[in-house]
Write a protein that holds these residues in place. Structure first.
Motif, short mmCIF file in Angstrom:
data_model
loop_
_atom_site.label_atom_id
_atom_site.label_comp_id
_atom_site.label_asym_id
_atom_site.label_seq_id
_atom_site.Cartn_x
_atom_site.Cartn_y
_atom_site.Cartn_z
N MET A 1 58.42 19.19 75.77
CA MET A 1 59.42 18.86 76.76
C MET A 1 60.15 17.59 76.33
O MET A 1 59.57 16.73 75.69
N LYS A 2 61.42 17.54 76.72
CA LYS A 2 62.25 16.38 76.44
C LYS A 2 62.73 15.79 77.77
O LYS A 2 62.94 16.52 78.75
N SER A 3 62.92 14.48 77.79
CA SER A 3 63.33 13.81 79.01
C SER A 3 64.33 12.70 78.70
O SER A 3 64.28 12.08 77.62
N ALA B 1 66.46 9.41 80.90
CA ALA B 1 66.76 8.66 82.12
C ALA B 1 68.14 8.03 81.95
O ALA B 1 68.35 7.22 81.05
N ASP C 1 68.89 4.35 81.31
CA ASP C 1 68.72 3.73 80.00
C ASP C 1 70.07 3.36 79.38
O ASP C 1 70.13 2.47 78.53
N THR D 1 67.45 11.45 86.32
CA THR D 1 66.61 11.79 85.18
C THR D 1 66.75 13.28 84.91
O THR D 1 67.02 14.06 85.81
N THR E 1 65.07 16.64 82.56
CA THR E 1 63.97 17.15 81.76
C THR E 1 64.29 18.59 81.38
O THR E 1 64.81 19.36 82.20
N GLU F 1 66.07 19.29 73.42
CA GLU F 1 67.15 18.31 73.49
C GLU F 1 68.44 18.94 74.00
O GLU F 1 69.17 18.35 74.80
N HIS G 1 68.17 8.11 73.33
CA HIS G 1 67.27 7.77 74.44
C HIS G 1 66.47 8.98 74.95
O HIS G 1 65.72 8.85 75.91
N ARG H 1 63.49 11.31 75.09
CA ARG H 1 62.08 11.12 74.73
C ARG H 1 61.32 12.44 74.80
O ARG H 1 61.63 13.30 75.62
N THR H 2 60.31 12.54 74.00
CA THR H 2 59.40 13.67 74.09
C THR H 2 58.35 13.32 75.15
O THR H 2 57.77 12.24 75.12
N VAL H 3 58.14 14.25 76.09
CA VAL H 3 57.16 14.02 77.15
C VAL H 3 56.10 15.10 77.13
O VAL H 3 56.26 16.13 76.56
#
Length: 57
Positions: free
Chosen positions: A1-3, A5, A8, A16, A18, A22, A53, A55-57
Motif C-alpha cells: 500500500m502507498k500513502s 499526506a 506534507d 490523506t 491511500t 503510486e 512524499h 510512502r509505503t505503508v
C-alpha cells in the motif's frame, strides 16, 4: 500500500490518500488539487510535488 499526506506539501491541509500503488494515490491527489486547492483541471502538475512524499505503508 502507498500513502500520501497533503499536509506534507500544503501546510494545514489534513487530507490523506491511500491506494494499492503510486498511480492510485496520484489519481486521488489530482482530483484533490482541483477540489481543494484551486487547480484549474485535473492534471499531472501536482505529481512532481506529490511523488517524493508518497510512502509505503
Amino acid at each position: 500500500m502507498k500513502s500520501f499526506a497533503c499536509g506534507d506539501i500544503i501546510p494545514g491541509c489534513g487530507a490523506t490518500f491511500t491506494a494499492a500503488d503510486e498511480q492510485g494515490v496520484l489519481v486521488q491527489t489530482r482530483r484533490h488539487a482541483v477540489e481543494s486547492h484551486g487547480a484549474t483541471a485535473p492534471g499531472t502538475e501536482s505529481d512532481v510535488r506529490v511523488r517524493p512524499h508518497i510512502r509505503t505503508v
